[in-house]
Design a protein around this motif. Structure first.
Motif, mmCIF file in Angstrom:
data_model
loop_
_atom_site.group_PDB
_atom_site.id
_atom_site.type_symbol
_atom_site.label_atom_id
_atom_site.label_comp_id
_atom_site.label_asym_id
_atom_site.label_seq_id
_atom_site.Cartn_x
_atom_site.Cartn_y
_atom_site.Cartn_z
ATOM 1 N N PHE A 1 0.833 -1.204 0.000
ATOM 2 C CA PHE A 1 0.000 0.000 0.000
ATOM 3 C C PHE A 1 0.869 1.256 0.000
ATOM 4 O O PHE A 1 0.617 2.198 -0.761
ATOM 5 N N TYR A 2 1.889 1.287 0.845
ATOM 6 C CA TYR A 2 2.739 2.478 0.913
ATOM 7 C C TYR A 2 3.566 2.640 -0.358
ATOM 8 O O TYR A 2 3.773 3.764 -0.845
ATOM 9 N N GLY A 3 4.022 1.510 -0.934
ATOM 10 C CA GLY A 3 4.708 1.594 -2.211
ATOM 11 C C GLY A 3 3.792 2.113 -3.306
ATOM 12 O O GLY A 3 4.213 2.889 -4.175
ATOM 13 N N TRP A 4 2.522 1.704 -3.228
ATOM 14 C CA TRP A 4 1.543 2.168 -4.221
ATOM 15 C C TRP A 4 1.316 3.669 -4.100
ATOM 16 O O TRP A 4 1.174 4.361 -5.112
ATOM 17 N N GLN A 5 1.294 4.188 -2.880
ATOM 18 C CA GLN A 5 1.104 5.630 -2.712
ATOM 19 C C GLN A 5 2.254 6.404 -3.347
ATOM 20 O O GLN A 5 2.043 7.454 -3.978
ATOM 21 N N THR A 6 3.476 5.893 -3.187
ATOM 22 C CA THR A 6 4.621 6.532 -3.827
ATOM 23 C C THR A 6 4.486 6.478 -5.348
ATOM 24 O O THR A 6 4.715 7.477 -6.043
ATOM 25 N N PHE A 7 4.105 5.327 -5.853
ATOM 26 C CA PHE A 7 3.918 5.158 -7.301
ATOM 27 C C PHE A 7 2.854 6.118 -7.829
ATOM 28 O O PHE A 7 3.043 6.786 -8.858
ATOM 29 N N MET A 8 1.733 6.237 -7.113
ATOM 30 C CA MET A 8 0.650 7.120 -7.559
ATOM 31 C C MET A 8 1.071 8.588 -7.504
ATOM 32 O O MET A 8 0.678 9.382 -8.361
ATOM 33 N N GLN A 9 1.866 8.951 -6.506
ATOM 34 C CA GLN A 9 2.381 10.322 -6.471
ATOM 35 C C GLN A 9 3.203 10.610 -7.723
ATOM 36 O O GLN A 9 3.064 11.673 -8.349
ATOM 37 N N MET A 10 4.066 9.686 -8.098
ATOM 38 C CA MET A 10 4.896 9.880 -9.282
ATOM 39 C C MET A 10 4.029 10.103 -10.520
ATOM 40 O O MET A 10 4.304 10.997 -11.334
ATOM 41 N N LEU A 11 2.991 9.304 -10.671
ATOM 42 C CA LEU A 11 2.102 9.456 -11.825
ATOM 43 C C LEU A 11 1.361 10.793 -11.790
ATOM 44 O O LEU A 11 1.309 11.506 -12.792
ATOM 45 N N ARG A 12 0.805 11.110 -10.639
ATOM 46 C CA ARG A 12 -0.006 12.336 -10.532
ATOM 47 C C ARG A 12 0.843 13.590 -10.702
ATOM 48 O O ARG A 12 0.392 14.578 -11.287
ATOM 49 N N LEU A 13 2.064 13.559 -10.214
ATOM 50 C CA LEU A 13 2.946 14.708 -10.407
ATOM 51 C C LEU A 13 3.287 14.900 -11.877
ATOM 52 O O LEU A 13 3.383 16.032 -12.360
ATOM 53 N N LYS A 14 3.441 13.814 -12.601
ATOM 54 C CA LYS A 14 3.681 13.906 -14.039
ATOM 55 C C LYS A 14 2.471 14.465 -14.764
ATOM 56 O O LYS A 14 2.588 15.283 -15.671
ATOM 57 N N LEU A 15 1.296 14.037 -14.351
ATOM 58 C CA LEU A 15 0.073 14.536 -14.973
ATOM 59 C C LEU A 15 -0.054 16.035 -14.798
ATOM 60 O O LEU A 15 -0.419 16.768 -15.704
ATOM 61 N N GLU A 16 0.272 16.507 -13.592
ATOM 62 C CA GLU A 16 0.144 17.934 -13.321
ATOM 63 C C GLU A 16 1.150 18.750 -14.126
ATOM 64 O O GLU A 16 0.946 19.913 -14.380
ATOM 65 N N GLU A 17 2.255 18.126 -14.511
ATOM 66 C CA GLU A 17 3.223 18.831 -15.329
ATOM 67 C C GLU A 17 2.798 18.877 -16.800
ATOM 68 O O GLU A 17 3.432 19.524 -17.619
ATOM 69 N N GLY A 18 1.721 18.154 -17.112
ATOM 70 C CA GLY A 18 1.233 18.147 -18.478
ATOM 71 C C GLY A 18 2.070 17.304 -19.423
ATOM 72 O O GLY A 18 1.998 17.453 -20.643
ATOM 73 N N LYS A 19 2.886 16.402 -18.854
ATOM 74 C CA LYS A 19 3.740 15.550 -19.679
ATOM 75 C C LYS A 19 3.086 14.191 -19.884
ATOM 76 O O LYS A 19 2.144 13.821 -19.203
#
Length: 616
Positions: free
Chosen positions: A120-138
């Motif tokens: 679960f905690y690894g998944w939260q890190t993974f989801m942060q990485m994805l969401r931060l990329k989305l916010e950058e518009g990349k």
């Protein structure tokens, strides 16, 4: 936590410099992060591989739903682990509790842990990485990397006072969602106080039919008007036992433990209003609406009367049945003991038990209630108070006034949880006190980052962890609840989870800024008062007032006016020198900019207020 010292030393030695230069602003920052050269594209073609143990299928389905929502497409689950462009979950028994390893290669993603919490905690890190990329518009292309991570403490909590203002089950669920994203694992609910009883106790129905309701009032807490004759108590609410069971299941799915608190023997007016016979005066009372308007109120239970303990045991029995947490918080702070001094029943108890005074009577009460909790197979927690007679060593001490109580108790062999008010209280205001309606004092964002759960002299092995505590006198709705929690919650997440070397404040703030858009996407309100200019005043020669302007965040430009117009970047810029107030000026207005973009609200302060601060 187990192997804490080893983890701290190891992470300091091997923490890859790429972690701070990587452009991956994770919160909390992981123990170790190593970057590679290739990348992996995450898309609708990515699949999630089910672990062999079907018992975890519900958890993996939860992950799938989250990923599908972020990608705005359906995600398939498969039964072939380590296949191309898949996300797989692997059990590694030798991993520490709650630890995880996240590996992103050009072929797939693998999250390894000894148990599902680590996944679960690894998944939260993974989801942060994805969401931060989305916010950058990349495009969602993740750099090859390996993260090894584990929590610094087992108790990483947030507390909500649901007595002063009631928050529905749905509000709490949304709060838990945000907690889980930043690896908090304890929600401490302050369920009872003078202003409301919030939990159904079936053996004592008046606790909710009477104690859960007060007369409606709106506005600043202090000086709230007293109830009018015959005015109905219609404001409030409570959680049924079915509500709690539902909430507990929801939290458990997100690896959050809900810890209940019943505040005794003080802060008990809602209890006394429901059953006046448990007080020393036995006179009818009303649940408070705001700060005290009745000096004769009785908000302390009679600790000399055995019938009081009978009702408390009924309460604890039902709490133990509906909350699976191994902890029950029993309060114990800020007790007005003069009732006991004037109560013959309490004085008789002092004589019977061989106690010296009412201070020792409080210790007797807390220890007796703690034994009830222990008898139910639970561990009692109490707010740290300096009492003359020792407390049961099984009571976990929650240190709130400062860190000294935790240091003292830890050296005595007691387990401790730190929530020092001036660093972790989330009801303290975040901007200029003239502009805020919060009580007490300030706890700015940068100040909360200074929180050290391991202060000098503490016995580390007895520290369970820490928490942020949100008292809700001035928090009447969900948006304000969120506003007071975030982004200060980021600093608490970092300090309670991360074993990596602590980032400088400017570096960590850059990470905070990267996460603010994610809060907006989640419809979660947050404070931006950290952008406000901070104005201080001092007495100069000839009793003139000199003003200095500072900022909490580095790199801000501040512009000001004295002519009662709103400044922008074309107004005078503050240059770091003390400002003299022009004759006739009534107010100063200031605003901060970063890269020609307005970042703060316009802060307007009367000169009369600044003269007070300069003690003129």
């Amino acid at each position: 936590m187990k192997n804490l010292f080893t983890a701290l030393l190891f992470s300091f030695l091997v923490y890859n410099a790429n972690a701070q230069q990587s452009g991956i602003p994770l919160i909390p920052q992981p123990s170790q992060l190593t970057l590679g050269n290739s990348s992996l594209k995450i898309s609708g073609q990515t699949t999630i591989a089910l672990p062999k143990d079907k018992a975890h299928q519900t958890l993996v389905n939860h992950f799938r739903e989250q990923l599908a929502a972020v990608l705005n497409t359906n995600i398939k689950t498969i039964v072939a682990p380590l296949s191309k462009n898949s996300i797989s979950f692997v059990i590694k028994k030798d991993f520490p509790k709650d630890a995880y390893q996240l590996d992103v290669s050009k072929k797939n993603v693998v999250i390894s842990a000894s148990e599902p919490a680590g996944w679960f905690y690894g998944w939260q890190t993974f989801m942060q990485m994805l969401r931060l990329k989305l916010e950058e518009g990349k495009a969602i292309s993740l750099t090859e990397l390996s993260i090894k991570d584990e929590p610094k403490f087992g108790w990483r909590g947030l507390m909500i006072d649901v007595s002063r203002h009631f928050f529905s089950k749905e509000v709490l669920k949304r709060y838990i969602d945000q907690m889980a994203k930043y690896k908090f694992n304890v929600l401490h609910l302050h369920l009872t106080d003078n202003q409301g009883w919030r939990l159904e106790i079936k053996q004592l129905p008046k606790l909710t039919s009477v104690g859960a309701w007060r007369v409606p009032r709106t506005g600043y807490w202090s000086g709230m008007p007293a109830p009018a004759p015959e005015e109905k108590a219609t404001y409030g609410g409570y959680y049924s036992q079915e509500d709690i069971k539902d909430l507990v299941v929801y939290a458990k799915q997100r690896f959050v433990d809900i810890v209940p608190e019943i505040d005794l023997p003080g802060h008990s007016l809602a209890f006394v209003a429901s059953y006046p016979e448990i007080s020393c005066t036995k006179t009818p009372q009303q649940v408070l609406a705001g700060d005290p308007w009745n000096a004769k109120r009785t908000n302390v239970v009679c600790v000399g009367n055995d019938s009081t303990y009978t009702k408390i045991d009924q309460i604890i029995t039902e709490i133990a049945e509906i909350f699976p947490s191994k902890y029950i918080h029993i309060g114990g702070d800020e007790v007005t003991r003069n009732y006991w001094s004037n109560c013959p029943v309490c004085q008789n108890r002092i004589t019977k038990e061989g106690l010296k005074n009412v201070d020792e009577l409080q210790s007797y009460f807390v220890n007796r209630v703690a034994k009830m909790v222990i008898a139910k197979g639970k561990i009692p927690i109490g707010w740290y108070e300096t009492l003359e007679k020792g407390l049961d060593s099984n009571i976990v001490q929650m240190s709130w006034k400062d860190e000294k109580g935790a240091v003292k108790s830890s050296k005595e062999g007691k387990k401790v949880i730190l929530t020092p008010a001036f660093l972790t209280y989330l009801d303290f205001y975040q901007g200029d006190p003239y502009l805020e309606n919060a009580p007490f004092t300030v706890n700015r964002l940068s100040n909360s980052y200074k929180f050290n759960p391991l202060p000098a002299g503490i016995n580390v092995k007895n520290v369970l962890g820490g928490q942020g505590s949100l008292w809700t006198e001035q928090v009447p709705n969900e948006r304000k609840l969120q506003f007071m929690t975030w982004p200060r919650g980021f600093t608490l997440s970092e300090n309670l989870w991360s074993t990596a070397p602590k980032l400088s404040w400017p570096d960590f703030f850059n990470r905070i800024e990267a996460h603010l858009p994610l809060l907006t996407v989640d419809s979660t309100n947050y404070s931006s008062y950290f952008y406000d200019a901070i104005i201080s005043a001092k007495k100069g020669q000839n009793d003139e007032v000199l003003l200095n302007i500072d900022t909490e965040i580095p790199g801000l430009a501040v512009y000001y006016s004295f002519d009662d117009t709103d400044p922008d970047q074309f107004y005078p810029k503050y240059n770091g020198q003390a400002l003299a107030i022009p004759k006739g000026a009534k107010n100063i207005r200031v605003v901060s900019y970063k890269d020609a973009v307005q970042k703060s609200r316009i802060v307007r302060l009367p000169i009369s207020e600044l003269k007070k601060r300069a003690k003129l």
